[in-house]
Motif scaffolding. Sequence first.
Motif, mmCIF file in Angstrom:
data_model
loop_
_atom_site.group_PDB
_atom_site.id
_atom_site.type_symbol
_atom_site.label_atom_id
_atom_site.label_comp_id
_atom_site.label_asym_id
_atom_site.label_seq_id
_atom_site.Cartn_x
_atom_site.Cartn_y
_atom_site.Cartn_z
ATOM 1 N N LEU A 180 -3.112 5.787 -2.280
ATOM 2 C CA LEU A 180 -3.475 7.070 -1.677
ATOM 3 C C LEU A 180 -3.981 8.034 -2.744
ATOM 4 C CD1 LEU A 180 -0.477 7.389 0.803
ATOM 5 C CD2 LEU A 180 -2.902 7.183 1.434
ATOM 6 N N SER A 181 -3.366 7.971 -3.907
ATOM 7 C CA SER A 181 -3.779 8.848 -4.989
ATOM 8 C C SER A 181 -5.160 8.449 -5.524
ATOM 9 C CB SER A 181 -2.694 8.823 -6.063
ATOM 10 O OG SER A 181 -3.221 8.924 -7.335
ATOM 11 N N TYR B 101 0.853 -1.196 0.000
ATOM 12 C CA TYR B 101 0.000 0.000 0.000
ATOM 13 C C TYR B 101 0.883 1.238 0.000
ATOM 14 C CZ TYR B 101 -3.883 3.044 1.440
ATOM 15 O OH TYR B 101 -4.841 4.029 1.500
ATOM 16 N N GLY B 102 0.649 2.126 -0.951
ATOM 17 C CA GLY B 102 1.523 3.299 -1.023
ATOM 18 C C GLY B 102 0.886 4.443 -1.789
ATOM 19 N N ASN B 103 1.709 5.221 -2.455
ATOM 20 C CA ASN B 103 1.229 6.426 -3.133
ATOM 21 C C ASN B 103 0.138 6.140 -4.158
ATOM 22 O OD1 ASN B 103 3.247 7.596 -1.669
ATOM 23 N ND2 ASN B 103 4.177 8.670 -3.394
ATOM 24 N N GLN B 104 0.239 4.989 -4.821
ATOM 25 C CA GLN B 104 -0.755 4.674 -5.841
ATOM 26 C C GLN B 104 -2.158 4.604 -5.232
ATOM 27 O OE1 GLN B 104 -0.113 0.841 -7.673
ATOM 28 N NE2 GLN B 104 -1.583 1.246 -9.321
#
Lengths: 157, 157
Positions: free
Chosen positions: B30-31, B25-28
């Motif tokens: 969250l975006s 889980y990361g920036n992708q």
Amino acid sequence: MSEAKVERLLINYKTLEEFERFTAYGNQELSMLEDLRNNIVENDSESPFYGVYYGNALAARMSLYKVDKKYDQYFQPSQDYLILWKLEVLPNYRGRGFGKALVEFAKNCNLPIKTNPLINSQGFWEKMGFQKAKYEMERDFGENPLIWMPEGVKEKE
Amino acid sequence: MSEAKVERLLINYKTLEEFERFTAYGNQELSMLEDLRNNIVENDSESPFYGVYYGNALAARMSLYKVDKKYDQYFQPSQDYLILWKLEVLPNYRGRGFGKALVEFAKNCNLPIKTNPLINSQGFWEKMGFQKAKYEMERDFGENPLIWMPEGVKEKE
């Protein structure tokens, strides 16, 4: 202030053996080893790695590469920038400012920097003045890119 | 044979909440969440993720994106290929063939595939027919790319 001395690492069997202690040891190092064995690179030629020694032991390292502005997808105006990867301080040498010294060395080139950190190192990068790049799937895929910009540079919109 | 049903995941609050259980889980994600909140993407629009449900719970997922052949730096002749990333099976659902089902779904598109696996998953990818791409620093940086090719496709030299 850290007293760590950052130096360019040379490709030789000693360095490559020391690299094995780092978590991010992978295809890049294996390919350097193969090139050295096959005399495709000369012994003691410059590697893309910079490091900090503690006595005779490599304690920390990072890799740096300058990308030509024609490939810049991060900054405005488009410009040469650095990719920083495999920043890592070996566990026994943490808390001595070696990671900070490496990143400051990169920042002193006065070019924007892009990195793709381990997720649990977010706090460190924030302290170093890095910020999240706006995520763009077709550019970033599984990355969580962070960027640092010298004065006068903006993120691409 | 695995009985797992692979399906395209839709962007909505339920899916995005389930994504939080995955390590990558990361920036992708969250975006995607931000775009959903700001009505930049519609509820239930298609995401780049595919997954396997176990009952009502998302048990495994991967992301897939088709790269146009004009950007191909891996294969010969140059051609459209898939980037596969964030393949992950939640710990409680391992050993059921869900990871294999996802990768086979991607292979059934009959396009070459490039992935950048976690280093400790090498054995899995070998079993799936993937091989190491020759490391090229200016293309791969910190990646350890693996590729899979349908018949008639070769790695770029």
